[in-house]
Design an enzyme around this catalytic site. Structure first.
Site, PDB file in Angstrom:
ATOM      1  N   ASN A   1     -13.392   8.491   1.388  1.00 43.63           N
ATOM      2  CA  ASN A   1     -12.505   8.040   0.103  1.00 43.63           C
ATOM      3  C   ASN A   1     -12.969   6.817  -0.247  1.00 43.63           C
ATOM      4  O   ASN A   1     -11.955   5.636   1.090  1.00 43.63           O
ATOM      5  CB  ASN A   1     -11.376   8.678   0.307  1.00 43.63           C
ATOM      6  CG  ASN A   1      -9.940   8.132  -1.369  1.00 43.63           C
ATOM      7  OD1 ASN A   1     -11.151   7.060  -1.893  1.00 43.63           O
ATOM      8  ND2 ASN A   1      -9.419   8.310  -1.226  1.00 43.63           N
TER       9      ASN A   1
ATOM     10  N   ARG B   1     -11.525   4.153  -1.754  1.00 38.57           N
ATOM     11  CA  ARG B   1     -10.124   4.090  -1.555  1.00 38.57           C
ATOM     12  C   ARG B   1      -9.228   3.553  -0.466  1.00 38.57           C
ATOM     13  O   ARG B   1      -8.616   2.845  -0.735  1.00 38.57           O
ATOM     14  CB  ARG B   1      -9.280   4.471  -3.279  1.00 38.57           C
ATOM     15  CG  ARG B   1     -10.522   4.483  -3.933  1.00 38.57           C
ATOM     16  CD  ARG B   1      -9.597   4.568  -5.337  1.00 38.57           C
ATOM     17  NE  ARG B   1      -8.879   3.413  -5.819  1.00 38.57           N
ATOM     18  CZ  ARG B   1      -7.615   3.883  -6.755  1.00 38.57           C
ATOM     19  NH1 ARG B   1      -7.520   4.783  -7.128  1.00 38.57           N
ATOM     20  NH2 ARG B   1      -7.250   2.306  -6.650  1.00 38.57           N
ATOM     21  N   CYS B   2      -9.451   3.693   0.617  1.00 37.05           N
ATOM     22  CA  CYS B   2      -8.425   4.512   1.891  1.00 37.05           C
ATOM     23  C   CYS B   2      -9.341   3.539   2.635  1.00 37.05           C
ATOM     24  O   CYS B   2     -10.894   3.140   2.981  1.00 37.05           O
ATOM     25  CB  CYS B   2      -8.500   5.490   2.088  1.00 37.05           C
ATOM     26  SG  CYS B   2      -8.368   5.899   3.622  1.00 37.05           S
ATOM     27  N   ARG B   3      -8.398   2.619   3.055  1.00 40.71           N
ATOM     28  CA  ARG B   3      -9.226   1.796   4.581  1.00 40.71           C
ATOM     29  C   ARG B   3      -9.348   2.374   5.420  1.00 40.71           C
ATOM     30  O   ARG B   3     -10.588   2.290   5.926  1.00 40.71           O
ATOM     31  CB  ARG B   3      -8.092   0.664   4.387  1.00 40.71           C
ATOM     32  CG  ARG B   3      -8.196  -0.477   5.337  1.00 40.71           C
ATOM     33  CD  ARG B   3      -7.318  -1.592   5.565  1.00 40.71           C
ATOM     34  NE  ARG B   3      -5.884  -1.340   6.313  1.00 40.71           N
ATOM     35  CZ  ARG B   3      -5.556  -0.392   7.574  1.00 40.71           C
ATOM     36  NH1 ARG B   3      -6.398  -0.836   8.493  1.00 40.71           N
ATOM     37  NH2 ARG B   3      -4.323  -0.185   8.212  1.00 40.71           N
TER      38      ARG B   3
ATOM     39  N   ARG C   1     -12.974   3.621   4.443  1.00 41.85           N
ATOM     40  CA  ARG C   1     -14.238   1.971   5.047  1.00 41.85           C
ATOM     41  C   ARG C   1     -14.214   2.231   6.257  1.00 41.85           C
ATOM     42  O   ARG C   1     -15.325   1.500   6.878  1.00 41.85           O
ATOM     43  CB  ARG C   1     -13.301   0.926   4.014  1.00 41.85           C
ATOM     44  CG  ARG C   1     -13.838   1.477   2.587  1.00 41.85           C
ATOM     45  CD  ARG C   1     -13.582   0.299   1.837  1.00 41.85           C
ATOM     46  NE  ARG C   1     -11.941  -0.729   2.361  1.00 41.85           N
ATOM     47  CZ  ARG C   1     -11.353  -0.222   1.364  1.00 41.85           C
ATOM     48  NH1 ARG C   1     -10.451   0.245   0.730  1.00 41.85           N
ATOM     49  NH2 ARG C   1      -9.751  -0.893   2.180  1.00 41.85           N
TER      50      ARG C   1
END
Length: 113
Positions: A7, A9-11, A14
């Protein structure tokens, strides 16, 4: 082939993706919010992770708190909820052959690549 359920949008997700990129190994990215795993695929992932379905749930998500939190759910009901609401799936998940980890912390990924 290594697969990451990701995802963007998830740190943490990433960070997990960066670990894979830096490893130099080939991998495939599955954006699981768009390409949601089926209940059957989720069962396979949970089995590879060696956990109970409830351990894959993001229990702080509003969807969980509002719809499932205080209910007695069977494993198959939890898997159905994960398939219906993929935002509930803990992330990132990295699979390499017969090994899998949840990348929380992201360093967990290094143990299987």
């Amino acid at each position: 082939m290594i697969t990451i359920y990701h995802n963007n949008r998830c740190r943490k997700s990433r960070e997990g993706l960066q670990i894979l990129e830096e490893s130099g190994k080939e991998f495939k990215v599955v954006k699981y919010l768009e390409d949601t795993p089926s209940e059957e695929k989720l069962k396979e992932i949970i089995e590879l992770l060696g956990i109970k379905p409830l351990e894959l749930v993001r229990k702080n998500e509003a969807i969980w708190k509002e719809n499932f939190k205080d209910k007695e759910l069977s494993d198959s009901e939890i898997i159905s909820a994960l398939a219906k609401f993929p935002k509930l799936i803990e992330r990132p998940i990295v699979i390499n052959g017969k090994k899998a980890v949840v990348g929380r912390p992201p360093e967990n990924i290094s143990t299987i690549i």
